[in-house]
Design a protein around this motif. Sequence first.
Motif, short mmCIF file in Angstrom:
data_model
loop_
_atom_site.label_atom_id
_atom_site.label_comp_id
_atom_site.label_asym_id
_atom_site.label_seq_id
_atom_site.Cartn_x
_atom_site.Cartn_y
_atom_site.Cartn_z
N ARG A 19 79.07 -42.86 0.94
CA ARG A 19 78.11 -41.89 1.47
C ARG A 19 78.29 -40.55 0.75
O ARG A 19 79.40 -40.09 0.55
CB ARG A 19 78.29 -41.70 2.97
N ILE A 20 77.17 -39.95 0.35
CA ILE A 20 77.16 -38.62 -0.25
C ILE A 20 76.18 -37.78 0.56
O ILE A 20 75.02 -38.16 0.73
CB ILE A 20 76.72 -38.66 -1.73
N GLU A 21 76.66 -36.66 1.06
CA GLU A 21 75.83 -35.77 1.87
C GLU A 21 75.67 -34.44 1.14
O GLU A 21 76.65 -33.77 0.84
CB GLU A 21 76.46 -35.53 3.23
N LEU A 22 74.43 -34.08 0.83
CA LEU A 22 74.12 -32.79 0.20
C LEU A 22 73.37 -31.94 1.21
O LEU A 22 72.45 -32.41 1.87
CB LEU A 22 73.24 -32.98 -1.04
N SER A 23 73.77 -30.67 1.30
CA SER A 23 73.07 -29.78 2.22
C SER A 23 73.05 -28.38 1.64
O SER A 23 73.84 -28.04 0.76
CB SER A 23 73.74 -29.77 3.59
N GLY A 24 72.11 -27.58 2.14
CA GLY A 24 72.06 -26.18 1.74
C GLY A 24 70.69 -25.69 1.35
O GLY A 24 70.29 -24.61 1.75
N VAL A 25 69.95 -26.46 0.57
CA VAL A 25 68.65 -25.99 0.11
C VAL A 25 67.66 -27.15 0.22
O VAL A 25 67.90 -28.23 -0.28
CB VAL A 25 68.70 -25.51 -1.36
N GLY A 26 66.54 -26.88 0.89
CA GLY A 26 65.51 -27.90 1.02
C GLY A 26 64.34 -27.68 0.09
O GLY A 26 63.57 -28.58 -0.18
N GLU A 27 64.20 -26.44 -0.40
CA GLU A 27 63.08 -26.10 -1.26
C GLU A 27 63.57 -25.23 -2.42
O GLU A 27 64.76 -25.02 -2.58
CB GLU A 27 62.02 -25.35 -0.44
N HIS A 28 62.64 -24.68 -3.19
CA HIS A 28 62.99 -23.82 -4.32
C HIS A 28 63.72 -22.58 -3.83
O HIS A 28 63.47 -22.08 -2.74
CB HIS A 28 61.74 -23.40 -5.10
N VAL A 29 64.58 -22.06 -4.68
CA VAL A 29 65.33 -20.85 -4.37
C VAL A 29 64.87 -19.76 -5.34
O VAL A 29 64.74 -20.00 -6.53
CB VAL A 29 66.85 -21.08 -4.53
N ILE A 30 64.65 -18.59 -4.82
CA ILE A 30 64.22 -17.46 -5.65
C ILE A 30 65.46 -16.78 -6.22
O ILE A 30 66.45 -16.56 -5.50
CB ILE A 30 63.39 -16.46 -4.83
#
Length: 75
Positions: A19-30
């Motif tokens: 299992r690999i869990e990525l979290s933090g950004v769901g869309e583009h970052v400015i």
Amino acid sequence: MSMSTFGYILSSVEVRPNRIELSGVGEHVIQGNRVVLQCVVRGARPAANVTWYNGTVQLQESSSAESLQDAVSGN
């Protein structure tokens, strides 16, 4: 006279992460906005090494959001 032979086998077992869990950004970052990214890798043997990139530039390890921000902005 009987002779005994002794030997051993050394094996290495490598297991892909289950299992690999990525979290933090769901869309583009400015550019200039701060983000906190997290990657959790479970079940890998040997333990996985995670390397982060900003485009093609490898980010250096950091223990704080401040130093990660500096690495991304080039400060």
